[in-house]
Design a protein around this motif. Sequence first.
Motif, PDB file in Angstrom:
ATOM      1  N   LEU A   1      -8.856  -6.089  -1.146  1.00 13.65           N
ATOM      2  CA  LEU A   1      -7.723  -6.156  -0.236  1.00 13.65           C
ATOM      3  C   LEU A   1      -8.164  -5.892   1.200  1.00 13.65           C
ATOM      4  CD1 LEU A   1      -4.685  -6.716  -0.693  1.00 13.65           C
ATOM      5  CD2 LEU A   1      -4.312  -4.242  -0.625  1.00 13.65           C
ATOM      6  N   LEU A   2      -9.201  -5.074   1.360  1.00 16.51           N
ATOM      7  CA  LEU A   2      -9.708  -4.771   2.702  1.00 16.51           C
ATOM      8  C   LEU A   2     -10.192  -6.019   3.435  1.00 16.51           C
ATOM      9  CD1 LEU A   2     -11.656  -1.426   2.149  1.00 16.51           C
ATOM     10  CD2 LEU A   2      -9.724  -1.771   3.706  1.00 16.51           C
ATOM     11  N   HIS A   3     -10.598  -7.042   2.669  1.00 19.01           N
ATOM     12  CA  HIS A   3     -11.077  -8.266   3.313  1.00 19.01           C
ATOM     13  C   HIS A   3      -9.959  -8.980   4.082  1.00 19.01           C
ATOM     14  CE1 HIS A   3     -15.037  -7.931   1.658  1.00 19.01           C
ATOM     15  NE2 HIS A   3     -14.623  -8.003   0.405  1.00 19.01           N
ATOM     16  N   LEU A   4      -8.715  -8.616   3.816  1.00 20.70           N
ATOM     17  CA  LEU A   4      -7.602  -9.189   4.585  1.00 20.70           C
ATOM     18  C   LEU A   4      -7.458  -8.552   5.960  1.00 20.70           C
ATOM     19  CD1 LEU A   4      -4.772  -9.462   1.890  1.00 20.70           C
ATOM     20  CD2 LEU A   4      -5.742 -11.368   3.174  1.00 20.70           C
ATOM     21  N   VAL A   5      -7.991  -7.346   6.108  1.00 25.11           N
ATOM     22  CA  VAL A   5      -7.709  -6.591   7.342  1.00 25.11           C
ATOM     23  C   VAL A   5      -8.952  -6.151   8.105  1.00 25.11           C
ATOM     24  CG1 VAL A   5      -5.536  -5.746   6.361  1.00 25.11           C
ATOM     25  CG2 VAL A   5      -7.583  -4.351   6.150  1.00 25.11           C
ATOM     26  N   HIS A   6     -10.125  -6.166   7.491  1.00 26.70           N
ATOM     27  CA  HIS A   6     -11.335  -5.700   8.149  1.00 26.70           C
ATOM     28  C   HIS A   6     -12.227  -6.871   8.534  1.00 26.70           C
ATOM     29  CE1 HIS A   6     -11.500  -1.208   6.779  1.00 26.70           C
ATOM     30  NE2 HIS A   6     -10.361  -1.527   7.341  1.00 26.70           N
ATOM     31  N   GLY A   7     -12.775  -6.814   9.722  1.00 31.56           N
ATOM     32  CA  GLY A   7     -13.645  -7.877  10.210  1.00 31.56           C
ATOM     33  C   GLY A   7     -12.903  -8.825  11.124  1.00 31.56           C
TER      34      GLY A   7
ATOM     35  N   SER B   1     -12.920 -11.892  11.449  1.00 33.90           N
ATOM     36  CA  SER B   1     -12.430 -13.136  10.855  1.00 33.90           C
ATOM     37  C   SER B   1     -11.315 -12.903   9.843  1.00 33.90           C
ATOM     38  CB  SER B   1     -13.586 -13.877  10.168  1.00 33.90           C
ATOM     39  OG  SER B   1     -14.132 -13.096   9.127  1.00 33.90           O
ATOM     40  N   SER B   2     -10.926 -11.646   9.625  1.00 31.55           N
ATOM     41  CA  SER B   2      -9.885 -11.346   8.642  1.00 31.55           C
ATOM     42  C   SER B   2      -8.525 -11.786   9.166  1.00 31.55           C
ATOM     43  CB  SER B   2      -9.856  -9.845   8.337  1.00 31.55           C
ATOM     44  OG  SER B   2     -11.094  -9.425   7.814  1.00 31.55           O
ATOM     45  N   PRO B   3      -7.674 -12.340   8.300  1.00 34.44           N
ATOM     46  CA  PRO B   3      -6.360 -12.834   8.743  1.00 34.44           C
ATOM     47  C   PRO B   3      -5.507 -11.758   9.407  1.00 34.44           C
ATOM     48  CG  PRO B   3      -6.856 -13.632   6.539  1.00 34.44           C
ATOM     49  CD  PRO B   3      -7.913 -12.640   6.874  1.00 34.44           C
ATOM     50  N   PHE B   4      -5.574 -10.515   8.906  1.00 36.54           N
ATOM     51  CA  PHE B   4      -4.744  -9.441   9.463  1.00 36.54           C
ATOM     52  C   PHE B   4      -5.620  -8.343  10.053  1.00 36.54           C
ATOM     53  CE2 PHE B   4      -2.175 -11.548   6.255  1.00 36.54           C
ATOM     54  CZ  PHE B   4      -0.986 -11.741   6.929  1.00 36.54           C
ATOM     55  N   PHE B   5      -6.609  -8.765  10.807  1.00 29.96           N
ATOM     56  CA  PHE B   5      -7.563  -7.827  11.414  1.00 29.96           C
ATOM     57  C   PHE B   5      -6.822  -6.732  12.194  1.00 29.96           C
ATOM     58  CE2 PHE B   5     -10.185  -6.721  15.200  1.00 29.96           C
ATOM     59  CZ  PHE B   5     -11.137  -5.978  14.521  1.00 29.96           C
ATOM     60  N   GLY B   6      -7.194  -5.486  11.914  1.00 28.92           N
ATOM     61  CA  GLY B   6      -6.593  -4.366  12.626  1.00 28.92           C
ATOM     62  C   GLY B   6      -5.578  -3.594  11.810  1.00 28.92           C
ATOM     63  N   SER B   7      -5.026  -4.218  10.771  1.00 27.13           N
ATOM     64  CA  SER B   7      -4.083  -3.504   9.918  1.00 27.13           C
ATOM     65  C   SER B   7      -4.836  -2.585   8.965  1.00 27.13           C
ATOM     66  CB  SER B   7      -3.220  -4.489   9.116  1.00 27.13           C
ATOM     67  OG  SER B   7      -2.379  -5.231   9.973  1.00 27.13           O
ATOM     68  N   GLN B   8      -4.109  -1.724   8.281  1.00 25.21           N
ATOM     69  CA  GLN B   8      -4.725  -0.750   7.390  1.00 25.21           C
ATOM     70  C   GLN B   8      -4.247  -0.957   5.952  1.00 25.21           C
ATOM     71  OE1 GLN B   8      -7.062   1.496   8.525  1.00 25.21           O
ATOM     72  NE2 GLN B   8      -6.816   0.404  10.476  1.00 25.21           N
ATOM     73  N   VAL B   9      -5.127  -0.666   5.008  1.00 24.55           N
ATOM     74  CA  VAL B   9      -4.767  -0.699   3.590  1.00 24.55           C
ATOM     75  C   VAL B   9      -4.456   0.724   3.146  1.00 24.55           C
ATOM     76  CG1 VAL B   9      -5.585  -1.139   1.242  1.00 24.55           C
ATOM     77  CG2 VAL B   9      -6.137  -2.747   3.078  1.00 24.55           C
ATOM     78  N   GLY B  10      -3.261   0.921   2.623  1.00 23.83           N
ATOM     79  CA  GLY B  10      -2.857   2.231   2.144  1.00 23.83           C
ATOM     80  C   GLY B  10      -2.940   2.314   0.631  1.00 23.83           C
ATOM     81  N   HIS B  11      -2.961   3.536   0.131  1.00 20.92           N
ATOM     82  CA  HIS B  11      -2.995   3.757  -1.315  1.00 20.92           C
ATOM     83  C   HIS B  11      -1.574   3.946  -1.813  1.00 20.92           C
ATOM     84  CE1 HIS B  11      -4.450   5.099  -5.207  1.00 20.92           C
ATOM     85  NE2 HIS B  11      -3.639   6.149  -5.123  1.00 20.92           N
ATOM     86  N   MET B  12      -1.168   3.111  -2.757  1.00 24.65           N
ATOM     87  CA  MET B  12       0.161   3.248  -3.311  1.00 24.65           C
ATOM     88  C   MET B  12       0.227   4.494  -4.184  1.00 24.65           C
ATOM     89  SD  MET B  12       2.405   0.595  -5.521  1.00 24.65           S
ATOM     90  CE  MET B  12       3.858   1.166  -6.391  1.00 24.65           C
ATOM     91  N   PRO B  13       1.198   5.374  -3.919  1.00 23.42           N
ATOM     92  CA  PRO B  13       1.304   6.601  -4.717  1.00 23.42           C
ATOM     93  C   PRO B  13       1.397   6.299  -6.209  1.00 23.42           C
ATOM     94  CG  PRO B  13       2.750   6.717  -2.805  1.00 23.42           C
ATOM     95  CD  PRO B  13       2.220   5.313  -2.864  1.00 23.42           C
ATOM     96  N   GLU B  14       0.580   6.996  -6.984  1.00 26.36           N
ATOM     97  CA  GLU B  14       0.580   6.776  -8.427  1.00 26.36           C
ATOM     98  C   GLU B  14       1.722   7.535  -9.087  1.00 26.36           C
ATOM     99  OE1 GLU B  14      -3.303   8.134  -9.467  1.00 26.36           O
ATOM    100  OE2 GLU B  14      -4.249   6.193  -9.068  1.00 26.36           O
ATOM    101  N   LEU B  15       2.067   7.131 -10.282  1.00 23.14           N
ATOM    102  CA  LEU B  15       3.029   7.881 -11.074  1.00 23.14           C
ATOM    103  C   LEU B  15       2.472   9.283 -11.319  1.00 23.14           C
ATOM    104  CD1 LEU B  15       3.886   5.048 -13.605  1.00 23.14           C
ATOM    105  CD2 LEU B  15       5.456   6.001 -11.911  1.00 23.14           C
ATOM    106  N   ASP B  16       3.344  10.285 -11.255  1.00 28.66           N
ATOM    107  CA  ASP B  16       2.873  11.666 -11.311  1.00 28.66           C
ATOM    108  C   ASP B  16       3.614  12.473 -12.372  1.00 28.66           C
ATOM    109  OD1 ASP B  16       5.372  11.950 -10.197  1.00 28.66           O
ATOM    110  OD2 ASP B  16       4.659  12.447  -8.186  1.00 28.66           O
TER     111      ASP B  16
END
Length: 390
Positions: free
Chosen positions: A188-194, A196-211
């Motif tokens: 997923l980071l390939h969408l935002v890092h680099g 040439s990435s389509p959404f360069f500059g955005s961040q990938v967050g961790h979806m909270p897991e079931l607890d």
Amino acid sequence: MKHFPRPRLAMEMIESCMGKTLFGDTHNGLFLAAPRRTGKTTFLRMDLKPALEQQGVHVIYVDLWSDLDGDPGLIIADAIGKALANTNTAFNKIARNTRLDKVTIPGVSLGFNRPDQPDTITLTDALRAMIEAAKSPVALIIDEAQHALTSERGRNTMVALKSARDQINAPGLVQLMLIMSGSDRDKLLHLVHGNSSPFFGSQVGHMPELDQNFIAFIAQEIEAVRPDLIPVDVNTLFRAFQLFGNRPQLIMTAVTDAISPLASTSERFECKVMDEALLRQKRDEDEMKNGFLALTPLGQAIIWRMLEMGENFRPYDAAALDFYAEKTAKKPSIANVQKTIQTLRDQNHPMIWKSAMGEYSVSDAAMHRWYLKKAENGGWPPTRQGENNA
């Protein structure tokens, strides 16, 4: 079992996507990573989508793993096209103004079976018309979004969506929400890092897991149908859940088997669930170990380098070639590295994923978690029974 709702998490995400939070960049796109089978898709479809619709948002949901043989760009295009066709007011407005036959993206087209109307419009214009006609924002949810990068059309579609976002949204007014999830953070980071990435500059967050709340929900359901099991040991169940990798389907299967009338009553069902969790963890780790050890020395070195470097992996640079030489006692040619990588991609269960831009990662994110655990405990690289670790 009943669906375990997470309305608070859904509303927090919606407010963030709408730009209502003080800080953050998610109004430019929400990118969420969560391991496979941990409830991500269920949350998107059963919690987030209905919550968005309750807020008056028109939602388009796309699952890129619904058709792994199809081009992801066309799958996204088809979903948007169907949403437009089903929104009669939007479709009529577009058709009246442009004599619409297709919405076009570079390398992608959305057909509406209107051969008498040959003109086309851009994805941006189509989404803008849909927003205007519906008099509400539009949210596009793309599940397993990293798969879009496996084709040129898919990547072009992502670029077009970024352009649409930039043209439609304005400071303080979010009309197009982009929500993208993935089961592999590195991919997923390939969408935002680099650059040439389509959404360069955005961040990938961790979806909270079931607890623990999910386990308490399960315990409540069990106690309702099996009063003889009161009180349920939620602490033991939660530890088992963690061993199952926080995967709800696995613990529910184990619980169902453990409380079955056919199950032995010699011990508490929670202990049986824990035993199954430990057994499952060992099976999963043995499977990954055996898969790794079955590779050629060069194949092992490539996977090792990939696991170690993560998103910074470069298969053919000088450091990588030196690494392969160190692990195999022979410096391979670039041609041999290319051939080995292709072999690992062509297996029945591919071990390597490649984007349309030539970026690589391991196919199964669980392998990276296994690698980190082994490395932290001094158990990497894995060895055959009776051998010492290198």
